[in-house]
Design an enzyme around this catalytic site. Structure first.
Site, short mmCIF file in Angstrom:
data_model
loop_
_atom_site.label_atom_id
_atom_site.label_comp_id
_atom_site.label_asym_id
_atom_site.label_seq_id
_atom_site.Cartn_x
_atom_site.Cartn_y
_atom_site.Cartn_z
N HIS A 1 36.68 22.82 23.33
CA HIS A 1 37.05 23.98 24.14
C HIS A 1 35.78 24.79 24.41
CE1 HIS A 1 40.35 26.50 25.62
NE2 HIS A 1 39.63 27.55 25.25
N HIS B 1 41.63 31.83 22.77
CA HIS B 1 42.80 32.71 22.98
C HIS B 1 43.89 32.50 21.92
CE1 HIS B 1 41.65 34.79 26.61
NE2 HIS B 1 41.26 33.64 27.15
N GLU C 1 46.82 27.18 24.16
CA GLU C 1 46.35 28.53 23.81
C GLU C 1 46.72 29.60 24.83
OE1 GLU C 1 42.29 29.48 23.77
OE2 GLU C 1 42.03 29.02 25.89
#
Length: 259
Positions: free
Chosen positions: A151, A68, A39
């Site tokens: 994440h 992101h 990302e």
């Protein structure tokens, strides 16, 4: 089977560390499948088509992501057409892309990969725990081998996910904080766990960004733009040994490889 998961690739330095280390690591450890969080691979923020192609060309089989992934406008059509790129599954319905998939090794072994995003100190998304329930139940119809990229910011939330999914998945590996933790273990139910796999990028940096702008932001509390650093590239990852029949993790080893 051997699965190599590579931590958040940050900018050009991260891509350099990946390209110059990955073939050697695959050969040394007889790796069957390579998964990497990408990302931050495009200049530290998001992904582009050319950068994604570069990751695949370097030998990555599946690319996961996080908050992101939305930083580059061009990512939406890429998420729709590229099955090997995942985004967190617990974003609202109707967004482009997918949060899980089943992928085959060269030997035909099926491996499920799930991408989830935490909520503590992050966006108020759908519950990652309940999202995991539905996705894992579906994937287990195809394979007992399942990797979860969680994440998330908070260690507590990552640990909670590890225990919540213990015995149901092969491994829960944390990403996002960019600092590799030293708590790798196999939980009681056979799930491999690591709070954060770390970052693949510049180590002469503040979580992959140039030190001076980052320090200025802390000292002045002003919105200073951060740039990905380039010096001292290093690859961080984790090597998982998984039982193809039971899906249990039989070995977990942290990796740090410099140039």
């Amino acid at each position: 089977m051997k699965l190599l998961f590579i931590g958040d690739i940050v900018g050009r330095a991260g891509r350099k560390a990946l390209s110059e280390n990955l073939d050697r690591l695959v050969d040394r450890h007889l790796v069957d499948l390579v998964v990497a969080n990408g990302e931050n691979a495009a200049a530290g923020y998001g992904l582009t088509a050319s950068v994604l192609a570069e990751l695949f060309a370097a030998g990555v089989d599946v690319v996961t992501s996080g908050n992101h992934i939305w930083d580059k406008r061009e990512i939406n059509p890429i998420l729709e057409r590229e099955d090997r790129l995942l985004r967190p599954a617990n974003y609202p319905p109707g967004l482009p892309g997918r949060g899980s998939g089943v992928f085959e090794t060269a030997a035909g072994i099926k491996v499920g990969v799930v991408n989830l995003e935490g909520r503590v100190f992050m966006k108020n998304l759908d519950c990652p725990f309940r999202s995991a329930d539905a996705l894992i139940a579906e994937l287990r119809r195809a394979t007992p081998l399942i990797l979860v990229d969680f994440h998330a910011e908070a260690t507590s939330e990552k640990q909670a996910m590890g225990f919540y999914l213990d015995s149901r998945v092969s491994a829960v590996i944390g990403t996002h904080t960019h600092v590799q933790t030293a708590d790798e273990r196999i939980l009681a139910g056979g799930t491999g766990y690591l709070t954060d796999v770390g970052m693949t990028g510049s180590q002469d940096a503040i979580i992959g960004n140039q030190k001076e702008p980052a320090l200025e932001r802390f000292l002045t509390q002003q919105p200073v733009r951060l740039e990905a650093a380039k010096k001292d590239p290093q690859l961080c990852g984790v090597l998982l040994t998984l039982n193809e029949t039971t899906g249990r993790c039989e070995g977990i080893e942290r990796l740090q490889e410099g140039l």
